[in-house]
Motif scaffolding. Sequence first.
Motif, PDB file in Angstrom:
ATOM      1  N   GLY A   1      35.014  -3.718  28.861  1.00 46.42           N
ATOM      2  CA  GLY A   1      36.276  -4.208  28.099  1.00 46.42           C
ATOM      3  C   GLY A   1      36.554  -5.384  28.712  1.00 46.42           C
ATOM      4  N   THR A   2      36.544  -5.782  30.040  1.00 48.09           N
ATOM      5  CA  THR A   2      36.843  -7.085  30.540  1.00 48.09           C
ATOM      6  C   THR A   2      35.896  -8.146  30.215  1.00 48.09           C
ATOM      7  OG1 THR A   2      37.861  -5.886  32.463  1.00 48.09           O
ATOM      8  CG2 THR A   2      37.285  -8.249  32.561  1.00 48.09           C
TER       9      THR A   2
ATOM     10  N   LEU B   1      36.570  -9.218  26.525  1.00 46.55           N
ATOM     11  CA  LEU B   1      37.616 -10.116  26.421  1.00 46.55           C
ATOM     12  C   LEU B   1      37.046 -11.621  26.703  1.00 46.55           C
ATOM     13  CD1 LEU B   1      40.489  -8.004  27.875  1.00 46.55           C
ATOM     14  CD2 LEU B   1      40.640  -9.098  25.459  1.00 46.55           C
TER      15      LEU B   1
ATOM     16  N   THR C   1      50.695  -5.235  29.769  1.00 50.25           N
ATOM     17  CA  THR C   1      49.627  -4.794  29.418  1.00 50.25           C
ATOM     18  C   THR C   1      48.962  -4.527  30.787  1.00 50.25           C
ATOM     19  OG1 THR C   1      47.537  -5.232  28.239  1.00 50.25           O
ATOM     20  CG2 THR C   1      48.744  -7.254  29.293  1.00 50.25           C
TER      21      THR C   1
ATOM     22  N   ALA D   1      43.643  -6.546  32.922  1.00 44.97           N
ATOM     23  CA  ALA D   1      42.291  -7.370  32.198  1.00 44.97           C
ATOM     24  C   ALA D   1      42.811  -8.216  31.075  1.00 44.97           C
ATOM     25  CB  ALA D   1      41.329  -6.315  31.724  1.00 44.97           C
TER      26      ALA D   1
ATOM     27  N   VAL E   1      47.668  -6.740  22.144  1.00 40.52           N
ATOM     28  CA  VAL E   1      47.318  -5.602  22.806  1.00 40.52           C
ATOM     29  C   VAL E   1      48.029  -4.219  21.990  1.00 40.52           C
ATOM     30  CG1 VAL E   1      46.993  -4.299  25.107  1.00 40.52           C
ATOM     31  CG2 VAL E   1      47.285  -6.573  24.954  1.00 40.52           C
TER      32      VAL E   1
ATOM     33  N   ASP F   1      43.146  -6.928  21.868  1.00 40.58           N
ATOM     34  CA  ASP F   1      42.683  -6.066  22.872  1.00 40.58           C
ATOM     35  C   ASP F   1      42.738  -4.376  22.491  1.00 40.58           C
ATOM     36  OD1 ASP F   1      42.291  -4.479  25.099  1.00 40.58           O
ATOM     37  OD2 ASP F   1      43.196  -6.005  26.637  1.00 40.58           O
TER      38      ASP F   1
ATOM     39  N   ALA G   1      41.493  -1.977  23.657  1.00 45.63           N
ATOM     40  CA  ALA G   1      40.643  -0.969  24.745  1.00 45.63           C
ATOM     41  C   ALA G   1      41.424   0.448  24.546  1.00 45.63           C
ATOM     42  CB  ALA G   1      40.894  -1.562  26.144  1.00 45.63           C
ATOM     43  N   GLN G   2      42.737   0.401  24.187  1.00 43.54           N
ATOM     44  CA  GLN G   2      43.315   1.624  24.312  1.00 43.54           C
ATOM     45  C   GLN G   2      43.634   2.128  23.050  1.00 43.54           C
ATOM     46  OE1 GLN G   2      46.909   1.496  26.716  1.00 43.54           O
ATOM     47  NE2 GLN G   2      45.512   0.685  28.479  1.00 43.54           N
TER      48      GLN G   2
ATOM     49  N   SER H   1      37.180  -1.565  25.387  1.00 39.93           N
ATOM     50  CA  SER H   1      36.509  -0.697  26.614  1.00 39.93           C
ATOM     51  C   SER H   1      35.979   0.642  26.165  1.00 39.93           C
ATOM     52  CB  SER H   1      37.710  -0.864  27.551  1.00 39.93           C
ATOM     53  OG  SER H   1      37.394   0.077  28.569  1.00 39.93           O
TER      54      SER H   1
ATOM     55  N   ALA I   1      35.427   2.650  29.044  1.00 39.36           N
ATOM     56  CA  ALA I   1      35.480   2.859  30.464  1.00 39.36           C
ATOM     57  C   ALA I   1      35.778   4.391  30.575  1.00 39.36           C
ATOM     58  CB  ALA I   1      36.664   2.322  31.156  1.00 39.36           C
TER      59      ALA I   1
ATOM     60  N   LYS J   1      38.795   6.135  28.684  1.00 39.61           N
ATOM     61  CA  LYS J   1      39.071   5.858  27.463  1.00 39.61           C
ATOM     62  C   LYS J   1      38.771   7.037  26.480  1.00 39.61           C
ATOM     63  CE  LYS J   1      40.367   1.717  28.317  1.00 39.61           C
ATOM     64  NZ  LYS J   1      40.830   1.834  29.848  1.00 39.61           N
TER      65      LYS J   1
ATOM     66  N   ALA K   1      31.481   0.054  30.127  1.00 38.56           N
ATOM     67  CA  ALA K   1      30.735  -0.199  28.767  1.00 38.56           C
ATOM     68  C   ALA K   1      31.980  -0.967  27.825  1.00 38.56           C
ATOM     69  CB  ALA K   1      30.062   0.971  28.050  1.00 38.56           C
TER      70      ALA K   1
HETATM   71  C1  LIG Z   1      44.523  -2.754  27.715  1.00 33.69           C
HETATM   72  C2  LIG Z   1      43.193  -2.990  28.343  1.00 33.69           C
HETATM   73  N1  LIG Z   1      42.538  -4.022  28.383  1.00 33.69           N
HETATM   74  C3  LIG Z   1      41.317  -4.125  28.894  1.00 33.69           C
HETATM   75  C4  LIG Z   1      40.653  -3.144  29.629  1.00 33.69           C
HETATM   76  C5  LIG Z   1      39.404  -3.439  30.561  1.00 33.69           C
HETATM   77  O1  LIG Z   1      38.553  -2.553  30.167  1.00 33.69           O
HETATM   78  P1  LIG Z   1      37.396  -2.411  31.181  1.00 33.69           P
HETATM   79  O2  LIG Z   1      37.871  -1.314  32.609  1.00 33.69           O
HETATM   80  O3  LIG Z   1      36.187  -1.591  30.372  1.00 33.69           O
HETATM   81  O4  LIG Z   1      36.830  -3.708  31.633  1.00 33.69           O
HETATM   82  C6  LIG Z   1      41.325  -2.043  29.860  1.00 33.69           C
HETATM   83  C7  LIG Z   1      40.793  -0.871  30.585  1.00 33.69           C
HETATM   84  O5  LIG Z   1      40.567  -0.797  31.647  1.00 33.69           O
HETATM   85  C8  LIG Z   1      42.689  -1.889  29.153  1.00 33.69           C
HETATM   86  O6  LIG Z   1      43.255  -0.825  29.185  1.00 33.69           O
END
Ligand SMILES: Cc1ncc(COP(=O)(O)O)c(C=O)c1O
Length: 373
Positions: free
Chosen positions: A63-64, A67, A88, A91, A134, A160, A162-163, A184, A186, A189, A197
């Motif tokens: 997920g990082t 972004l 947030t 990341a 986010v 973002d 991811a969640q 993300s 991860a 998730k 991933a």
């Molecule tokens: C809000 C948010 N952004 C970005 C990320 C980054 O994702 P990753 O851990 O897959 O790099 C996460 C989770 O770790 C997240 O919760």
Amino acid sequence: MAEYRVGRYDYPGQLPGLDDELLPSIRETLLRGDYVLGAAVDRFEHAFASYLGARDAVGVNSGTDALILALHALGIGPGDEVITVANTFHASAQAVVRVGATPVLADCGPGDYLIDLEQAEAAITDRTRAVLVVHLFGQSVDMAAVHALAKRHDLLVLEDCAQAIGAYSGGVRVGTTSDAGCWSFAPSKNLAAAGDAGAISLGGADADRLAAVLRRLRHFGQDKQNEHRVVGFNSRLDTLQALVLGHKLPQLDEWTARRVAVAAEYRERLAGLPVSFQDGAGTGEHVYHLFQLRTERRDELLAHLREAGVDAVVRYPHPIHLQEAFAFLGHRRGDFPVAEDLAGTTLCLPLFPSMTADQVSLVCDGVREFFAR
Ligand SMILES: Cc1ncc(COP(=O)(O)O)c(C=O)c1O
């Protein structure tokens, strides 16, 4: 998590069909050797884009990186400012710094815990290039309002996500209307790989061009082997992870429905206590990646629950502007009071799709007992 009666995750519960379907496909790939950008990646990208209702989706390795690559592909870099939120995970702001731009923070709302768009608008300068919202904890930001703001100031929009997989905003899924939705997968998730991933979903006017740019960037800047058109990254969604994700995706909506049902039960059974929750409604539906409970007695309640065998946790104990890593932004305590207050008053109750009625009761009883003492 064996020591907890109610843990935080249930990995076996997210692997129906493990022996009959997933393991044979992993075995077949291991023996065949289609490891890098294999057919499963392409299949998952199509399935994921179609699940979202996005034009395309490009798999990357976290997920990082989603972004970072999205910001990079949109041409954001040194000298640019990107508005994002103080409440947030690291990341979101880290990625802005990683492309050489400056994160400019806004506080969040006290009810929805999401970016305060009035503050975001007030923070715009002539260096602002984008707003990065986010969808925190599974609740969607009002994307119509974000797009209206972006249009007024000619800004790019990144999400973002991811969640918030599967969450809607204004009747469409998040990650489908902006320049880039960053995902993300991860292990924590709602749709979890067996490791790192991520993906970028594309729905904006420039989606096709951006998808091509991102596919090049993630793969050493090349379209063809050994022909490097730009300086790229090595950030590909792994074929084995794509197999895991593709296997789980068809179950996701069912799992989300179960998350929503557990959250509704928490709200109902904890009503009347001196606690509050993240606003559940809004422009969309919450997918409850994390269930936040807010109380002035957070630290005591956290200790009580953990003692009772409930793996409650704080997400996040420090807002972005008070983390040492972002000291260079020059903020101090008091700059974003809502984010600061949430950091000191919220905790997450365990919430996963396969929670049993007994586990939900154990959590609710633990919270009720604490306030009855
Ligand atoms: C809000 C948010 N952004 C970005 C990320 C980054 O994702 P990753 O851990 O897959 O790099 C996460 C989770 O770790 C997240 O919760």
